[in-house]
Design a protein around this motif. Structure first.
Motif, PDB file in Angstrom:
ATOM      1  N   ARG A   1       0.852  -1.185   0.000  1.00  0.00           N
ATOM      2  CA  ARG A   1       0.000   0.000   0.000  1.00  0.00           C
ATOM      3  C   ARG A   1       0.889   1.237   0.000  1.00  0.00           C
ATOM      4  NH1 ARG A   1      -3.132  -3.438  -0.897  1.00  0.00           N
ATOM      5  NH2 ARG A   1      -5.139  -3.934   0.104  1.00  0.00           N
TER       6      ARG A   1
ATOM      7  N   GLY B   1      -0.950   4.256  -9.529  1.00  0.00           N
ATOM      8  CA  GLY B   1      -2.039   3.333  -9.249  1.00  0.00           C
ATOM      9  C   GLY B   1      -2.264   2.376 -10.405  1.00  0.00           C
TER      10      GLY B   1
ATOM     11  N   ALA C   1      -1.000  -1.637  -9.781  1.00  0.00           N
ATOM     12  CA  ALA C   1      -2.120  -2.521  -9.447  1.00  0.00           C
ATOM     13  C   ALA C   1      -1.897  -3.963  -9.917  1.00  0.00           C
ATOM     14  CB  ALA C   1      -3.424  -1.957 -10.020  1.00  0.00           C
TER      15      ALA C   1
ATOM     16  N   ALA D   1      -1.527  -1.318  -4.095  1.00  0.00           N
ATOM     17  CA  ALA D   1      -2.569  -0.293  -4.213  1.00  0.00           C
ATOM     18  C   ALA D   1      -1.975   1.072  -3.896  1.00  0.00           C
ATOM     19  CB  ALA D   1      -3.725  -0.597  -3.271  1.00  0.00           C
TER      20      ALA D   1
ATOM     21  N   ASN E   1      -2.979   5.029  -3.611  1.00  0.00           N
ATOM     22  CA  ASN E   1      -4.081   5.980  -3.513  1.00  0.00           C
ATOM     23  C   ASN E   1      -3.606   7.207  -2.744  1.00  0.00           C
ATOM     24  OD1 ASN E   1      -6.460   4.321  -4.636  1.00  0.00           O
ATOM     25  ND2 ASN E   1      -5.600   2.938  -3.095  1.00  0.00           N
TER      26      ASN E   1
ATOM     27  N   SER F   1      -8.786  -2.923  -1.055  1.00  0.00           N
ATOM     28  CA  SER F   1      -8.160  -3.783  -2.063  1.00  0.00           C
ATOM     29  C   SER F   1      -8.664  -3.539  -3.472  1.00  0.00           C
ATOM     30  CB  SER F   1      -8.368  -5.254  -1.693  1.00  0.00           C
ATOM     31  OG  SER F   1      -9.756  -5.543  -1.602  1.00  0.00           O
ATOM     32  N   TYR F   2      -9.817  -2.885  -3.637  1.00  0.00           N
ATOM     33  CA  TYR F   2     -10.361  -2.631  -4.975  1.00  0.00           C
ATOM     34  C   TYR F   2     -10.238  -1.164  -5.343  1.00  0.00           C
ATOM     35  CZ  TYR F   2     -13.322  -3.636  -9.056  1.00  0.00           C
ATOM     36  OH  TYR F   2     -13.802  -3.804 -10.335  1.00  0.00           O
TER      37      TYR F   2
ATOM     38  N   ALA G   1      -7.550   1.899  -6.778  1.00  0.00           N
ATOM     39  CA  ALA G   1      -6.276   2.151  -7.458  1.00  0.00           C
ATOM     40  C   ALA G   1      -6.314   3.559  -8.035  1.00  0.00           C
ATOM     41  CB  ALA G   1      -6.033   1.137  -8.573  1.00  0.00           C
ATOM     42  N   GLY G   2      -5.372   4.395  -7.628  1.00  0.00           N
ATOM     43  CA  GLY G   2      -5.294   5.751  -8.153  1.00  0.00           C
ATOM     44  C   GLY G   2      -6.433   6.649  -7.724  1.00  0.00           C
TER      45      GLY G   2
END
Length: 271
Positions: free
Chosen positions: A157, A191, A195, A200, A202, A255-256, A258-259
């Motif tokens: 992360r 991201g 991925a 991840a 963010n 977990s779902y 990205a960016g």
């Protein structure tokens, strides 16, 4: 649009794990700018969720003091290290030391940052560049340093500290707004890039929090009108109010993502 299948957590025989998704027990987090302000608050938040934390600062004594306090408060391993995030070798050495000490790096929070305010014709080019070096170069260098370890683990992360001013403008803030706009775009690009490797990336976009950076101007009538007045909550953010977003983005619950930009701004960007 959402879909479920036999393999998804939404299946009736596989209930959502709920709060357990936020458990960070035994994960290792590096927090730059971790000795004070939002960085220290986020480090404490991650420790409260079970993470071991490494607080990085240019001032070793401040990092060590903050780490000792977090270790006492939450019973997790916490250490303070000195590193200047604008120096490539210092960043690389810091990351290698953390990996040697803990054997893993699960989370990086890029919180080190500075702000120089003023009209463009009253600022020097060096002031502008200094903000970019810390806020942009530092974020890029620290991210690059941890990526090989996270790729090897197929997990990780990275949480960047962008800002409301990476999404909207404000006069007399060209150095800071430019830097945070760059962090927003860096987050989106990274991201997408990382991925596929299980990493991840963010960002949190804080609004006006009452950090050491803002205390000198907190009672300025123009600041109160233009900055605090721009929020729906009509007040400064308190440091603990950043912790929920940090724990979320550091955890399996994100977990779902990205960016993505998570605005914790009292409603500023909702207008």
């Amino acid at each position: 649009m959402s879909e479920t299948s036999a393999e998804t957590p939404g299946d009736a025989d596989s209930p959502l794990p709920g709060i357990t998704q936020f458990d960070l027990t035994d994960r290792v987090a590096i927090i730059t700018g971790g000795s004070k302000g939002l960085g220290r608050a986020m480090a404490a938040g991650l420790a409260s969720a079970g993470a071991d934390v490494v607080l990085v600062s240019r001032h070793e004594d401040e990092a060590v003091e903050a780490a000792e306090a977090i270790a006492r408060d939450f019973g997790r391993k916490a250490i303070g290290l000195k590193a200047d995030v604008t120096h490539e070798q210092a960043v690389q050495s810091m990351v290698e030391r953390v990996h040697t000490e803990f054997g893993r790096i699960d989370i990086l929070i890029n919180s080190a940052g500075i702000n120089i305010r003023g009209p463009i014709d009253e600022l020097s080019f060096e002031q502008f560049r200094n903000v970019q070096r810390v806020n942009v170069d530092g974020t890029w260098l620290c991210s690059r340093a941890v990526v090989p370890h996270m790729k090897h683990a197929r997990s990780g992360r990275i949480i960047n500290l962008a800002s409301t001013l990476g999404l909207v403008g404000l006069e007399d803030r060209t150095p800071y707004a430019t830097s945070k706009g760059a962090v927003v775009q860096m987050t989106r690009a990274l991201g997408l890039e990382l991925a596929p490797h299980g990493i991840a990336v963010n960002a949190i976009c804080p609004g006006p929090f009452l950090t050491e950076m803002n205390i000198p101007v907190k009672d300025d009538p123009q600041i109160v009108q233009d900055v605090v007045g721009a929020t729906a909550c009509k007040r400064w953010g308190e440091l603990p109010e950043i912790q929920g977003a940090a724990i979320f983005l550091a955890s399996d619950a994100a977990s779902y993502m990205a960016g993505s930009m998570v605005a914790v701004d009292g409603g500023w960007t909702a207008k």
